[in-house]
Design a protein around this motif. Structure first.
Motif, PDB file in Angstrom:
ATOM      1  N   HIS A   6       0.813  -1.214   0.000  1.00 43.92           N
ATOM      2  CA  HIS A   6       0.000   0.000   0.000  1.00 43.92           C
ATOM      3  C   HIS A   6       0.850   1.269   0.000  1.00 43.92           C
ATOM      4  O   HIS A   6       0.445   2.283  -0.580  1.00 43.92           O
ATOM      5  N   TYR A   7       2.006   1.229   0.648  1.00 36.91           N
ATOM      6  CA  TYR A   7       2.874   2.408   0.655  1.00 36.91           C
ATOM      7  C   TYR A   7       4.011   2.259  -0.357  1.00 36.91           C
ATOM      8  O   TYR A   7       4.193   3.111  -1.231  1.00 36.91           O
ATOM      9  N   GLY A   8       4.756   1.162  -0.256  1.00 36.54           N
ATOM     10  CA  GLY A   8       5.929   1.007  -1.107  1.00 36.54           C
ATOM     11  C   GLY A   8       5.620   0.791  -2.575  1.00 36.54           C
ATOM     12  O   GLY A   8       6.094   1.534  -3.447  1.00 36.54           O
ATOM     13  N   VAL A   9       4.817  -0.213  -2.878  1.00 36.02           N
ATOM     14  CA  VAL A   9       4.526  -0.528  -4.279  1.00 36.02           C
ATOM     15  C   VAL A   9       3.654   0.552  -4.922  1.00 36.02           C
ATOM     16  O   VAL A   9       3.854   0.900  -6.094  1.00 36.02           O
ATOM     17  N   VAL A  10       2.704   1.097  -4.169  1.00 33.87           N
ATOM     18  CA  VAL A  10       1.871   2.166  -4.733  1.00 33.87           C
ATOM     19  C   VAL A  10       2.728   3.390  -5.034  1.00 33.87           C
ATOM     20  O   VAL A  10       2.511   4.077  -6.048  1.00 33.87           O
ATOM     21  N   TYR A  11       3.712   3.680  -4.196  1.00 36.02           N
ATOM     22  CA  TYR A  11       4.636   4.779  -4.502  1.00 36.02           C
ATOM     23  C   TYR A  11       5.362   4.509  -5.823  1.00 36.02           C
ATOM     24  O   TYR A  11       5.472   5.389  -6.685  1.00 36.02           O
ATOM     25  N   ILE A  12       5.853   3.285  -5.979  1.00 37.62           N
ATOM     26  CA  ILE A  12       6.541   2.927  -7.224  1.00 37.62           C
ATOM     27  C   ILE A  12       5.606   3.078  -8.421  1.00 37.62           C
ATOM     28  O   ILE A  12       5.972   3.666  -9.443  1.00 37.62           O
ATOM     29  N   ALA A  13       4.391   2.554  -8.299  1.00 36.35           N
ATOM     30  CA  ALA A  13       3.433   2.632  -9.409  1.00 36.35           C
ATOM     31  C   ALA A  13       3.111   4.074  -9.759  1.00 36.35           C
ATOM     32  O   ALA A  13       2.973   4.424 -10.942  1.00 36.35           O
ATOM     33  N   ALA A  14       2.995   4.926  -8.750  1.00 29.47           N
ATOM     34  CA  ALA A  14       2.684   6.337  -8.996  1.00 29.47           C
ATOM     35  C   ALA A  14       3.843   7.050  -9.685  1.00 29.47           C
ATOM     36  O   ALA A  14       3.634   7.839 -10.619  1.00 29.47           O
ATOM     37  N   TYR A 129      -9.112  -0.466  -4.236  1.00 31.24           N
ATOM     38  CA  TYR A 129      -9.017  -1.101  -5.558  1.00 31.24           C
ATOM     39  C   TYR A 129      -8.013  -2.251  -5.551  1.00 31.24           C
ATOM     40  O   TYR A 129      -8.343  -3.375  -5.945  1.00 31.24           O
ATOM     41  N   VAL A 130      -6.788  -2.011  -5.084  1.00 30.23           N
ATOM     42  CA  VAL A 130      -5.793  -3.092  -5.124  1.00 30.23           C
ATOM     43  C   VAL A 130      -6.152  -4.199  -4.143  1.00 30.23           C
ATOM     44  O   VAL A 130      -5.806  -5.370  -4.364  1.00 30.23           O
ATOM     45  N   ASP A 131      -6.876  -3.846  -3.072  1.00 24.66           N
ATOM     46  CA  ASP A 131      -7.306  -4.888  -2.135  1.00 24.66           C
ATOM     47  C   ASP A 131      -8.294  -5.866  -2.755  1.00 24.66           C
ATOM     48  O   ASP A 131      -8.498  -6.957  -2.212  1.00 24.66           O
ATOM     49  N   THR A 132      -8.911  -5.498  -3.878  1.00 29.01           N
ATOM     50  CA  THR A 132      -9.854  -6.440  -4.497  1.00 29.01           C
ATOM     51  C   THR A 132      -9.133  -7.682  -5.008  1.00 29.01           C
ATOM     52  O   THR A 132      -9.755  -8.743  -5.147  1.00 29.01           O
ATOM     53  N   TRP A 133      -7.842  -7.575  -5.288  1.00 29.02           N
ATOM     54  CA  TRP A 133      -7.074  -8.762  -5.684  1.00 29.02           C
ATOM     55  C   TRP A 133      -6.726  -9.596  -4.448  1.00 29.02           C
ATOM     56  O   TRP A 133      -6.894 -10.812  -4.451  1.00 29.02           O
ATOM     57  N   ALA A 134      -6.253  -8.958  -3.399  1.00 23.10           N
ATOM     58  CA  ALA A 134      -5.844  -9.694  -2.199  1.00 23.10           C
ATOM     59  C   ALA A 134      -7.028 -10.290  -1.449  1.00 23.10           C
ATOM     60  O   ALA A 134      -6.936 -11.385  -0.902  1.00 23.10           O
ATOM     61  N   HIS A 135      -8.149  -9.570  -1.425  1.00 22.51           N
ATOM     62  CA  HIS A 135      -9.281  -9.970  -0.587  1.00 22.51           C
ATOM     63  C   HIS A 135     -10.401 -10.642  -1.368  1.00 22.51           C
ATOM     64  O   HIS A 135     -11.513 -10.786  -0.862  1.00 22.51           O
ATOM     65  N   GLN A 136     -10.112 -11.056  -2.560  1.00 25.42           N
ATOM     66  CA  GLN A 136     -11.128 -11.698  -3.393  1.00 25.42           C
ATOM     67  C   GLN A 136     -11.691 -12.941  -2.710  1.00 25.42           C
ATOM     68  O   GLN A 136     -10.988 -13.709  -2.059  1.00 25.42           O
ATOM     69  N   GLY A 137     -13.001 -13.110  -2.872  1.00 25.53           N
ATOM     70  CA  GLY A 137     -13.658 -14.271  -2.308  1.00 25.53           C
ATOM     71  C   GLY A 137     -14.170 -14.079  -0.895  1.00 25.53           C
ATOM     72  O   GLY A 137     -14.868 -14.950  -0.367  1.00 25.53           O
ATOM     73  N   PHE A 138     -13.832 -12.942  -0.278  1.00 26.99           N
ATOM     74  CA  PHE A 138     -14.290 -12.654   1.076  1.00 26.99           C
ATOM     75  C   PHE A 138     -15.180 -11.410   1.054  1.00 26.99           C
ATOM     76  O   PHE A 138     -15.208 -10.668   0.080  1.00 26.99           O
ATOM     77  N   ALA A 139     -15.902 -11.196   2.141  1.00 30.06           N
ATOM     78  CA  ALA A 139     -16.843 -10.081   2.200  1.00 30.06           C
ATOM     79  C   ALA A 139     -16.655  -9.285   3.485  1.00 30.06           C
ATOM     80  O   ALA A 139     -16.243  -9.842   4.517  1.00 30.06           O
ATOM     81  N   GLY A 140     -16.978  -8.007   3.422  1.00 28.02           N
ATOM     82  CA  GLY A 140     -16.849  -7.132   4.572  1.00 28.02           C
ATOM     83  C   GLY A 140     -18.066  -7.114   5.463  1.00 28.02           C
ATOM     84  O   GLY A 140     -18.225  -6.204   6.281  1.00 28.02           O
ATOM     85  N   VAL A 222       1.027  -8.497  -8.745  1.00 29.25           N
ATOM     86  CA  VAL A 222       1.669  -7.798  -9.866  1.00 29.25           C
ATOM     87  C   VAL A 222       0.614  -7.131 -10.746  1.00 29.25           C
ATOM     88  O   VAL A 222       0.789  -6.002 -11.209  1.00 29.25           O
ATOM     89  N   GLN A 223      -0.498  -7.835 -10.977  1.00 29.27           N
ATOM     90  CA  GLN A 223      -1.581  -7.247 -11.764  1.00 29.27           C
ATOM     91  C   GLN A 223      -2.181  -6.034 -11.057  1.00 29.27           C
ATOM     92  O   GLN A 223      -2.523  -5.032 -11.707  1.00 29.27           O
ATOM     93  N   ALA A 224      -2.282  -6.092  -9.749  1.00 30.24           N
ATOM     94  CA  ALA A 224      -2.780  -4.950  -8.989  1.00 30.24           C
ATOM     95  C   ALA A 224      -1.857  -3.746  -9.160  1.00 30.24           C
ATOM     96  O   ALA A 224      -2.319  -2.605  -9.331  1.00 30.24           O
ATOM     97  N   ALA A 225      -0.548  -3.972  -9.126  1.00 30.15           N
ATOM     98  CA  ALA A 225       0.417  -2.887  -9.340  1.00 30.15           C
ATOM     99  C   ALA A 225       0.311  -2.339 -10.759  1.00 30.15           C
ATOM    100  O   ALA A 225       0.395  -1.120 -10.988  1.00 30.15           O
ATOM    101  N   GLU A 226       0.147  -3.247 -11.704  1.00 31.06           N
ATOM    102  CA  GLU A 226      -0.032  -2.856 -13.105  1.00 31.06           C
ATOM    103  C   GLU A 226      -1.234  -1.925 -13.272  1.00 31.06           C
ATOM    104  O   GLU A 226      -1.146  -0.870 -13.908  1.00 31.06           O
ATOM    105  N   MET A 227      -2.352  -2.298 -12.679  1.00 37.90           N
ATOM    106  CA  MET A 227      -3.561  -1.500 -12.811  1.00 37.90           C
ATOM    107  C   MET A 227      -3.459  -0.190 -12.039  1.00 37.90           C
ATOM    108  O   MET A 227      -3.999   0.839 -12.450  1.00 37.90           O
ATOM    109  N   ALA A 228      -2.755  -0.204 -10.917  1.00 40.08           N
ATOM    110  CA  ALA A 228      -2.542   1.042 -10.173  1.00 40.08           C
ATOM    111  C   ALA A 228      -1.761   2.041 -11.020  1.00 40.08           C
ATOM    112  O   ALA A 228      -2.059   3.244 -11.008  1.00 40.08           O
ATOM    113  N   CYS A 229      -0.779   1.550 -11.754  1.00 42.44           N
ATOM    114  CA  CYS A 229      -0.008   2.423 -12.644  1.00 42.44           C
ATOM    115  C   CYS A 229      -0.904   2.997 -13.735  1.00 42.44           C
ATOM    116  O   CYS A 229      -0.827   4.186 -14.063  1.00 42.44           O
TER     117      CYS A 229
END
Length: 357
Positions: A6-14, A129-140, A222-229
């Motif tokens: 959330h901090y490191g990779v999103v910084y890179i993608a930005a 948005y990126v959490d939709t990849w990590a948290h797929q299949g679960f509900a809040g 990786v796909q989440a990082a791709e889409m964040a970019c």
């Protein structure tokens, strides 16, 4: 996902997506702060001014709280964005990677790019948005879909103290732990422990509908990082068709894949340190710079800079209101949170037949 993403990779993608270092820092900080903004309620100033805050995460021991209405306002819009697919409320509340609901949430954030909260809103949105990849299949929400049975993983250690136990004993303890957590943590992926948030993890389990679920996190992350970019590129261009924008260059994607796969410390803050070392050393192609230290609480934090307050429990503290508060990242973040939550729970989800707030 944890702070390393959330901090490191999103910084890179930005940064790879074309943002200045200062703007990328704001977006990445807001993205991670969603996991750390646990203080809710009215902030009262000495002069009588007030400011409303929404918590975007529960404190550690509140994760299992049974106040389902409050869970829905925290976990659903910020961590387990529903896909709005299916017939029942439980089915519609399930988080799916890169769902149409998630894309609409992103488009709404891009639409507000020229507002004063634009960057903070983008950071909050990228978290969900990126959490939709990590948290797929679960509900809040409390749901049978969140039940986990026969949880197993490859190339992962469950906890440090389990590493020294014999395999048979470890499996027995895991089964007991898993059954207890399935009952105790009915919201989100609590019963799946840390596996959904580990970039390298390969794991599988039986869900609440007796479906066998097999997960390999690395390509998803990786796909989440791709889409964040892509989102960042679209944000800068003022275009809502972010999915059509260029993603990570091949050499950046390869380097990031290697980093996420090999950076396997169980401490996510240590993983963030390695991510920042890679950026500083120029191991992410085209990017060589120091990443500022993230401070969640206390001196140096957004809250401290805006109010002088350091703790979570600030009900008895009344700071001086100043014009600097209005310009602070803390105020802008919380206003962005309000905007995100309203758009998600009051507009986008009801249009998909899901009313949760």
């Amino acid at each position: 996902m944890n702070i390393d993403f959330h901090y490191g990779v999103v910084y890179i993608a930005a940064r790879v997506g074309g943002m200045t270092a200062a703007d990328a820092l704001t977006v990445a900080h807001a993205c991670q702060y969603v996991d750390d903004a646990t203080t809710r309620g009215i902030l009262r100033f000495k002069g009588g001014e007030t400011f409303e805050r929404f918590a975007t995460a529960h404190k550690l021991f509140d994760y299992a709280n049974t106040e389902n209405d409050q869970n829905r306002l925290v976990w659903t819009p910020f961590h387990f964005l529903p896909a709005g697919e299916g017939e029942t409320i439980e089915e519609k509340a399930i988080c799916r990677p890169d769902s149409e609901v998630a894309r609409e949430v992103v488009r709404r954030a891009i639409r507000q790019r020229d507002s004063e909260t634009g960057l903070h809103r983008l950071g909050v949105t990228l978290h969900s948005y990126v959490d939709t990849w990590a948290h797929q299949g679960f509900a809040g929400i409390e749901s049978p879909w969140n039940r986990v049975h026969l949880l197993e993983a490859q190339d992962c250690t469950r906890k440090g103290w389990l590493a020294s136990l014999q395999l048979a004993t470890a499996h027995l303890i895991e089964r007991i732990e898993e059954d207890v957590l399935t009952v105790a943590l009915p919201v989100g992926h609590g019963a799946a422990l840390h596996y959904p948030d580990q970039p390298w993890a390969r794991w599988h389990y039986i869900d609440g509908r007796n479906n066998f679920i097999s997960r390999h996190n690395l390509p998803d992350f990786v796909q989440a990082a791709e889409m964040a970019c892509r989102v960042v590129r679209a944000y800068l261009a003022g275009r809502e068709d972010f999915e059509t924008q260029a993603g990570l260059p091949d050499e950046v994607r390869d380097a990031l894949t290697h980093l996420l796969d090999t950076n396997r410390n169980m401490d996510d803050n240590e993983r963030l340190r390695i991510v920042c070392e890679w950026v500083k050393a120029g191991r992410i192609p085209g990017l060589k710079e120091a990443v500022p230290t993230y401070i969640a609480k206390g001196r140096g934090s957004w809250k401290f800079k805006a109010t002088g307050l350091q703790g979570d429990d600030d009900t008895g503290d009344r700071p001086e209101w100043t014009s600097a508060f209005e310009e602070s990242d803390y105020r802008l973040f919380h206003d962005a949170v309000k905007q995100h939550r309203f758009v998600t729970t009051q507009e986008i989800l009801p249009a998909r037949g899901l009313r949760i707030a």
